[in-house]
Design a protein around this motif. Structure first.
Motif, PDB file in Angstrom:
ATOM      1  N   GLU A 153      34.721  -9.461  69.459  1.00  0.00           N
ATOM      2  CA  GLU A 153      35.580 -10.172  68.509  1.00  0.00           C
ATOM      3  C   GLU A 153      34.758 -10.703  67.343  1.00  0.00           C
ATOM      4  O   GLU A 153      35.169 -10.595  66.185  1.00  0.00           O
ATOM      5  N   LYS A 154      33.609 -11.262  67.633  1.00  0.00           N
ATOM      6  CA  LYS A 154      32.742 -11.783  66.578  1.00  0.00           C
ATOM      7  C   LYS A 154      32.256 -10.656  65.670  1.00  0.00           C
ATOM      8  O   LYS A 154      32.175 -10.815  64.457  1.00  0.00           O
ATOM      9  N   GLU A 155      31.941  -9.511  66.274  1.00  0.00           N
ATOM     10  CA  GLU A 155      31.483  -8.364  65.503  1.00  0.00           C
ATOM     11  C   GLU A 155      32.576  -7.895  64.528  1.00  0.00           C
ATOM     12  O   GLU A 155      32.306  -7.651  63.362  1.00  0.00           O
ATOM     13  N   TRP A 156      33.803  -7.801  65.024  1.00  0.00           N
ATOM     14  CA  TRP A 156      34.907  -7.367  64.171  1.00  0.00           C
ATOM     15  C   TRP A 156      35.241  -8.420  63.110  1.00  0.00           C
ATOM     16  O   TRP A 156      35.582  -8.087  61.972  1.00  0.00           O
ATOM     17  N   ALA A 157      35.157  -9.676  63.462  1.00  0.00           N
ATOM     18  CA  ALA A 157      35.404 -10.746  62.485  1.00  0.00           C
ATOM     19  C   ALA A 157      34.376 -10.673  61.365  1.00  0.00           C
ATOM     20  O   ALA A 157      34.717 -10.820  60.184  1.00  0.00           O
ATOM     21  N   LEU A 158      33.124 -10.422  61.714  1.00  0.00           N
ATOM     22  CA  LEU A 158      32.073 -10.289  60.707  1.00  0.00           C
ATOM     23  C   LEU A 158      32.335  -9.087  59.808  1.00  0.00           C
ATOM     24  O   LEU A 158      32.182  -9.170  58.589  1.00  0.00           O
ATOM     25  N   LYS A 159      32.775  -7.986  60.390  1.00  0.00           N
ATOM     26  CA  LYS A 159      33.088  -6.795  59.594  1.00  0.00           C
ATOM     27  C   LYS A 159      34.222  -7.077  58.614  1.00  0.00           C
ATOM     28  O   LYS A 159      34.147  -6.698  57.441  1.00  0.00           O
ATOM     29  N   ALA A 160      35.267  -7.729  59.089  1.00  0.00           N
ATOM     30  CA  ALA A 160      36.413  -8.040  58.236  1.00  0.00           C
ATOM     31  C   ALA A 160      36.005  -8.975  57.105  1.00  0.00           C
ATOM     32  O   ALA A 160      36.397  -8.792  55.942  1.00  0.00           O
ATOM     33  N   SER A 161      35.212  -9.976  57.419  1.00  0.00           N
ATOM     34  CA  SER A 161      34.737 -10.930  56.430  1.00  0.00           C
ATOM     35  C   SER A 161      33.874 -10.246  55.368  1.00  0.00           C
ATOM     36  O   SER A 161      34.059 -10.447  54.170  1.00  0.00           O
ATOM     37  N   ARG A 162      32.938  -9.429  55.810  1.00  0.00           N
ATOM     38  CA  ARG A 162      32.068  -8.711  54.873  1.00  0.00           C
ATOM     39  C   ARG A 162      32.874  -7.775  53.985  1.00  0.00           C
ATOM     40  O   ARG A 162      32.609  -7.646  52.792  1.00  0.00           O
ATOM     41  N   PHE A 163      33.859  -7.123  54.576  1.00  0.00           N
ATOM     42  CA  PHE A 163      34.692  -6.201  53.817  1.00  0.00           C
ATOM     43  C   PHE A 163      35.417  -6.941  52.697  1.00  0.00           C
ATOM     44  O   PHE A 163      35.410  -6.490  51.542  1.00  0.00           O
ATOM     45  N   LEU A 164      36.050  -8.064  53.026  1.00  0.00           N
ATOM     46  CA  LEU A 164      36.778  -8.817  51.998  1.00  0.00           C
ATOM     47  C   LEU A 164      35.836  -9.318  50.907  1.00  0.00           C
ATOM     48  O   LEU A 164      36.157  -9.227  49.717  1.00  0.00           O
ATOM     49  N   ARG A 165      34.687  -9.822  51.300  1.00  0.00           N
ATOM     50  CA  ARG A 165      33.728 -10.292  50.286  1.00  0.00           C
ATOM     51  C   ARG A 165      33.282  -9.147  49.387  1.00  0.00           C
ATOM     52  O   ARG A 165      33.187  -9.307  48.164  1.00  0.00           O
ATOM     53  N   ALA A 166      33.019  -8.000  49.955  1.00  0.00           N
ATOM     54  CA  ALA A 166      32.582  -6.840  49.178  1.00  0.00           C
ATOM     55  C   ALA A 166      33.681  -6.378  48.223  1.00  0.00           C
ATOM     56  O   ALA A 166      33.404  -6.052  47.063  1.00  0.00           O
ATOM     57  N   GLU A 167      34.914  -6.374  48.692  1.00  0.00           N
ATOM     58  CA  GLU A 167      36.020  -5.938  47.836  1.00  0.00           C
ATOM     59  C   GLU A 167      36.279  -6.924  46.706  1.00  0.00           C
ATOM     60  O   GLU A 167      36.594  -6.514  45.588  1.00  0.00           O
ATOM     61  N   LEU A 168      36.134  -8.205  46.985  1.00  0.00           N
ATOM     62  CA  LEU A 168      36.272  -9.200  45.918  1.00  0.00           C
ATOM     63  C   LEU A 168      35.182  -8.988  44.867  1.00  0.00           C
ATOM     64  O   LEU A 168      35.459  -9.003  43.662  1.00  0.00           O
ATOM     65  N   LYS A 169      33.970  -8.786  45.321  1.00  0.00           N
ATOM     66  CA  LYS A 169      32.853  -8.571  44.400  1.00  0.00           C
ATOM     67  C   LYS A 169      33.070  -7.300  43.589  1.00  0.00           C
ATOM     68  O   LYS A 169      32.881  -7.287  42.368  1.00  0.00           O
ATOM     69  N   ARG A 170      33.490  -6.235  44.255  1.00  0.00           N
ATOM     70  CA  ARG A 170      33.722  -4.957  43.587  1.00  0.00           C
ATOM     71  C   ARG A 170      34.785  -5.094  42.497  1.00  0.00           C
ATOM     72  O   ARG A 170      34.688  -4.490  41.436  1.00  0.00           O
ATOM     73  N   ALA A 171      35.795  -5.915  42.766  1.00  0.00           N
ATOM     74  CA  ALA A 171      36.880  -6.128  41.807  1.00  0.00           C
ATOM     75  C   ALA A 171      36.552  -7.204  40.778  1.00  0.00           C
ATOM     76  O   ALA A 171      37.338  -7.432  39.859  1.00  0.00           O
ATOM     77  N   GLY A 172      35.412  -7.873  40.940  1.00  0.00           N
ATOM     78  CA  GLY A 172      35.043  -8.937  40.014  1.00  0.00           C
ATOM     79  C   GLY A 172      35.910 -10.172  40.153  1.00  0.00           C
ATOM     80  O   GLY A 172      36.143 -10.884  39.172  1.00  0.00           O
ATOM     81  N   LEU A 173      36.375 -10.425  41.371  1.00  0.00           N
ATOM     82  CA  LEU A 173      37.257 -11.555  41.622  1.00  0.00           C
ATOM     83  C   LEU A 173      36.555 -12.631  42.426  1.00  0.00           C
ATOM     84  O   LEU A 173      35.620 -12.357  43.170  1.00  0.00           O
ATOM     85  N   THR A 174      37.048 -13.842  42.294  1.00  0.00           N
ATOM     86  CA  THR A 174      36.523 -14.988  43.032  1.00  0.00           C
ATOM     87  C   THR A 174      37.515 -15.386  44.118  1.00  0.00           C
ATOM     88  O   THR A 174      38.641 -14.878  44.163  1.00  0.00           O
ATOM     89  N   TYR A 175      37.095 -16.312  44.959  1.00  0.00           N
ATOM     90  CA  TYR A 175      38.013 -16.852  45.955  1.00  0.00           C
ATOM     91  C   TYR A 175      39.215 -17.499  45.264  1.00  0.00           C
ATOM     92  O   TYR A 175      40.333 -17.435  45.758  1.00  0.00           O
ATOM     93  N   GLN A 176      38.993 -18.111  44.116  1.00  0.00           N
ATOM     94  CA  GLN A 176      40.103 -18.732  43.375  1.00  0.00           C
ATOM     95  C   GLN A 176      41.106 -17.679  42.929  1.00  0.00           C
ATOM     96  O   GLN A 176      42.312 -17.879  43.044  1.00  0.00           O
ATOM     97  N   HIS A 177      40.618 -16.541  42.434  1.00  0.00           N
ATOM     98  CA  HIS A 177      41.523 -15.461  42.043  1.00  0.00           C
ATOM     99  C   HIS A 177      42.359 -14.994  43.233  1.00  0.00           C
ATOM    100  O   HIS A 177      43.576 -14.789  43.107  1.00  0.00           O
ATOM    101  N   LEU A 178      41.698 -14.819  44.368  1.00  0.00           N
ATOM    102  CA  LEU A 178      42.410 -14.380  45.566  1.00  0.00           C
ATOM    103  C   LEU A 178      43.440 -15.418  45.990  1.00  0.00           C
ATOM    104  O   LEU A 178      44.590 -15.072  46.306  1.00  0.00           O
ATOM    105  N   ALA A 179      43.059 -16.675  45.965  1.00  0.00           N
ATOM    106  CA  ALA A 179      43.997 -17.749  46.321  1.00  0.00           C
ATOM    107  C   ALA A 179      45.207 -17.738  45.394  1.00  0.00           C
ATOM    108  O   ALA A 179      46.348 -17.863  45.848  1.00  0.00           O
ATOM    109  N   ASP A 180      44.972 -17.561  44.100  1.00  0.00           N
ATOM    110  CA  ASP A 180      46.072 -17.514  43.132  1.00  0.00           C
ATOM    111  C   ASP A 180      47.017 -16.356  43.427  1.00  0.00           C
ATOM    112  O   ASP A 180      48.235 -16.508  43.401  1.00  0.00           O
ATOM    113  N   ARG A 181      46.446 -15.186  43.703  1.00  0.00           N
ATOM    114  CA  ARG A 181      47.274 -14.010  44.003  1.00  0.00           C
ATOM    115  C   ARG A 181      48.066 -14.205  45.296  1.00  0.00           C
ATOM    116  O   ARG A 181      49.230 -13.824  45.375  1.00  0.00           O
ATOM    117  N   LEU A 182      47.418 -14.775  46.296  1.00  0.00           N
ATOM    118  CA  LEU A 182      48.118 -15.022  47.552  1.00  0.00           C
ATOM    119  C   LEU A 182      49.239 -16.034  47.366  1.00  0.00           C
ATOM    120  O   LEU A 182      50.330 -15.871  47.921  1.00  0.00           O
TER     121      LEU A 182
END
Length: 79
Positions: free
Chosen positions: A7-36
């Motif tokens: 479970e921890k391994e998969w949680a880490l993968k999911a977390s890394r994936f989201l961080r990488a996709e945000l970075k790739r898109a040039g977005l911040t946590y604030q941008h994601l929060a706004d969209r959500l």
């Protein structure tokens, strides 16, 4: 490997994936929060950051992130 370790391994993968996709898109946590928030999720920059850094979040949050980041073609292999 125990269930908890998996479970921890998969949680880490999911977390890394989201961080990488945000970075790739040039977005911040604030941008994601706004969209959500625009899609009916009551999120703040802090709540998004905490969930992603912690790596544990509901599947609804995960799916909403994929939707607002337009990552509908994501597969497990992408993680």
């Amino acid at each position: 490997m125990s269930s908890t370790e998996k479970e921890k391994e998969w949680a880490l993968k999911a977390s890394r994936f989201l961080r990488a996709e945000l970075k790739r898109a040039g977005l911040t946590y604030q941008h994601l929060a706004d969209r959500l928030t625009q899609h009916g999720f009551a999120e703040t920059e802090g709540s998004v950051a905490a969930k992603i850094q912690r790596g544990s979040f509901p599947v609804a949050f995960w799916l909403a992130c994929l939707a607002v980041l337009k990552l509908g073609e994501t597969t497990l292999a992408d993680l």
